[in-house]
Design an enzyme around this catalytic site. Structure first.
Site, PDB file in Angstrom:
ATOM      1  N   GLY A 277       0.848  -1.252  -0.042  1.00  0.00           N
ATOM      2  CA  GLY A 277      -0.010   0.109   0.018  1.00  0.00           C
ATOM      3  C   GLY A 277       0.968   1.378  -0.191  1.00  0.00           C
ATOM      4  O   GLY A 277       1.640   1.488  -1.013  1.00  0.00           O
TER       5      GLY A 277
ATOM      6  N   LYS B 189       3.488  24.381  -0.255  1.00  0.00           N
ATOM      7  CA  LYS B 189       5.060  24.511  -0.618  1.00  0.00           C
ATOM      8  C   LYS B 189       5.115  25.359  -1.743  1.00  0.00           C
ATOM      9  O   LYS B 189       4.658  25.046  -2.863  1.00  0.00           O
ATOM     10  CB  LYS B 189       5.668  23.235  -0.720  1.00  0.00           C
ATOM     11  CG  LYS B 189       7.081  23.350  -1.031  1.00  0.00           C
ATOM     12  CD  LYS B 189       7.369  21.754  -1.327  1.00  0.00           C
ATOM     13  CE  LYS B 189       8.833  21.920  -1.891  1.00  0.00           C
ATOM     14  NZ  LYS B 189       9.048  20.393  -2.093  1.00  0.00           N
TER      15      LYS B 189
ATOM     16  N   TYR C 285      17.081  24.585 -13.508  1.00  0.00           N
ATOM     17  CA  TYR C 285      18.520  24.473 -13.408  1.00  0.00           C
ATOM     18  C   TYR C 285      19.209  25.907 -13.400  1.00  0.00           C
ATOM     19  O   TYR C 285      19.983  26.036 -12.396  1.00  0.00           O
ATOM     20  CB  TYR C 285      18.730  23.982 -15.064  1.00  0.00           C
ATOM     21  CG  TYR C 285      19.172  22.650 -14.975  1.00  0.00           C
ATOM     22  CD1 TYR C 285      20.343  21.848 -15.095  1.00  0.00           C
ATOM     23  CD2 TYR C 285      17.858  21.867 -15.037  1.00  0.00           C
ATOM     24  CE1 TYR C 285      20.427  20.550 -14.947  1.00  0.00           C
ATOM     25  CE2 TYR C 285      18.104  20.117 -15.040  1.00  0.00           C
ATOM     26  CZ  TYR C 285      19.404  19.887 -15.058  1.00  0.00           C
ATOM     27  OH  TYR C 285      19.606  18.364 -15.092  1.00  0.00           O
TER      28      TYR C 285
END
Length: 499
Positions: free
Chosen positions: A9, A77, A447
């Site tokens: 799970g 976030k 990047y």
């Protein structure tokens, strides 16, 4: 009707189950999907943070965002703040922010070139000059306004989420949608001619057409089918151990809308704020640091808040399968591989694996070409993510011990990255430098945040109109001011969900 048995799970098992069920069975049943999990095996749940694309997974599954946040003690976030990854400069601890936010658009040059030519690196961080997210977190603001729709905001965002509660939430939603659930423990795996034919538990034998291994690092099914099926990344990413401590809040605690990643002596420490507690931990090189010393260093980093809190020690396998799909068995999640949690890619890789699996299972002719296609794509995803994580380490100028000196040399294990870094000393990092990769989550814009946050600037010699630079800066400042004005304080928004 064919049968799919998902063994294990947790996040990987239930994300895969709910996705495949939604894909294949929403209008007409094509597969019988069963999840077999043991109730005595805990969920790893190291990082409890996500990338922003997980929003699209939850939305596609028809999940209510507010319900998800309430039931999993989630917070928002907007990115990751990196601290101490370079030597201090002028007595100040080095830091930079990696948001999910794309760069601003400009008339002629891209915003990175504008920022470089304006020599703004002398007075501000790159992230501060090209995105609004950096300014939101300074004022403890969420990525949402009062009028933001579900799964959308003023800037892109992910979540800090309780992995155990998320698995329970997804389990409930999946079983309500028709996924079968069995609680039992695997005792034996039967194989024949390179495929799994049955799984035995304490009480029964389970057969299926497709077996999905979500048993974590144990790889209970996939390991039965092929030996020497693992490619280690620990030559360049040696952080293979972690110690985690959960700490409580005081009334004065401000719940951060970002993850904090602070470089320590032999790795880095995370801080992830959930609605009800703070998750902390230390990811480190187990060949250089003992469990006891790692825990001491983490507790010293946390301070008084760690007193009386239990520490959980974890061992991690850094790398991935050489083959994820063998015969009729597919490894998803930790069974398939793991990149250290620096950029919170765990749930992202599960999402990719489940999506790819849905399309690759769409035909009744599951020939070797289908398996080769899946394996090639998943291998490419892991290799691309490996390169991006190495980027964070190899640019450091820290040389205070063997760990950080080795980190500088990690680029030698990624030759193509070394070539790109040489090119990026003479030009900005742009889309075509990375085009053709297998993962689109981290593009040239991501990047750039790391490159320029770590001081890897290109040397540009272009004549540019000062007025043009000023217009770009003014437009950015105006955008930031507007977004910050609309944003709701993060703590207020989370408090509202918990009423």
């Amino acid at each position: 009707m064919k049968k799919i048995l998902i063994v294990g799970g947790g996040s990987s098992g239930w994300m895969t189950a709910i996705y495949l069920n939604r894909y294949f069975n929403q209008n007409r049943s094509n597969f019988e999907i069963t999840v077999l999990e043991s109730d005595d095996i805990g969920i790893l749940g190291v990082g409890e943070a996500t990338v922003h694309s997980i929003r699209f997974f939850f939305a596609a599954m028809g999940l209510d965002e507010r319900e998800l946040i309430e039931e999993t003690n989630a917070t928002y976030k907007t990115g990751i703040m990196f601290k101490n990854w370079m030597k201090p400069e002028n007595g100040q601890t080095h830091e930079y922010f990696h948001p999910f936010e794309p760069n601003d658009q400009t008339d002629r040059f891209d915003v990175s070139t504008h920022w470089m030519l304006g020599e703004r690196f002398q007075s501000e961080r790159y992230d501060e000059g090209v995105c609004a997210s950096s300014h939101l977190i300074k004022s403890h603001l969420s990525p949402k306004s009062k009028n933001s729709r579900p799964y959308s905001g003023l800037v892109p965002y992910g979540y800090h989420i309780d992995a155990v509660l998320m698995a329970r939430f997804l389990r409930r939603k999946a079983t309500e949608a028709g996924v079968l659930h069995i609680v039992d423990t695997v005792t034996k795996v039967k194989t024949e001619k390179g495929s799994v034919t049955a799984v035995f538990t304490d009480s029964k034998m389970l057969e299926a057409d497709i077996f999905i291994d979500c048993t974590g690092f144990k790889g209970l099914l996939i390991d039965q089918l092929q030996a020497e099926n693992w490619e280690s990344f620990e030559d360049v990413l040696p952080c293979n151990r972690a110690v985690a401590i959960q700490v409580g809040y005081t009334e004065q605690t401000d719940i951060k809308p970002y993850t904090l990643a602070t470089a320590l002596d032999y790795g880095w420490a995370w801080e992830i704020d959930l609605a009800n507690r703070r998750g902390t931990g230390y990811v480190y090189d187990g060949s250089l640091l003992s469990k006891e010393d790692a825990e001491r260093e983490l507790r010293a980093h946390i301070g008084e808040a760690s007193k009386g809190c239990t520490a959980k020690h974890l061992e991690m396998k850094i790398g991935c399968r050489k083959q994820f799909w063998i015969g009729n068995c597919i490894a998803v999640g930790l069974s398939g591989g793991f990149i250290e949690p620096l950029e919170s890619t765990g749930l992202h890789i599960i999402n990719i694996g489940a999506k790819l699996l849905s399309t690759h299972l769409s035909s009744s002719d599951l020939n070797n070409n289908v398996r080769l296609s899946y394996n090639k794509a998943m291998s490419g995803v892991y290799q691309d993510l490996k390169q991006f994580i190495v980027l964070h380490y190899c640019l450091t100028d820290r040389d205070d011990n063997a760990f950080w000196r080795k980190a500088q040399a990690s680029v030698n294990g990624c030759p193509s990255l070394g070539e790109k870094l040489g090119v990026w000393r003479s030009k900005i990092c742009e889309y075509l430098d990375l085009a053709g990769g297998y993962t689109t989550t981290f593009t040239d814009e991501n990047y750039r945040y790391v490159l320029y946050g770590m001081g890897h600037f290109p040397s540009l010699s272009l004549d540019v109109d000062v007025a043009e630079l000023e217009r770009t800066r003014d437009a950015h400042d105006k955008k930031v001011a507007e977004i910050c004005h609309q944003a709701v304080p993060h703590k207020d928004l989370i408090s509202e969900y918990r009423k």
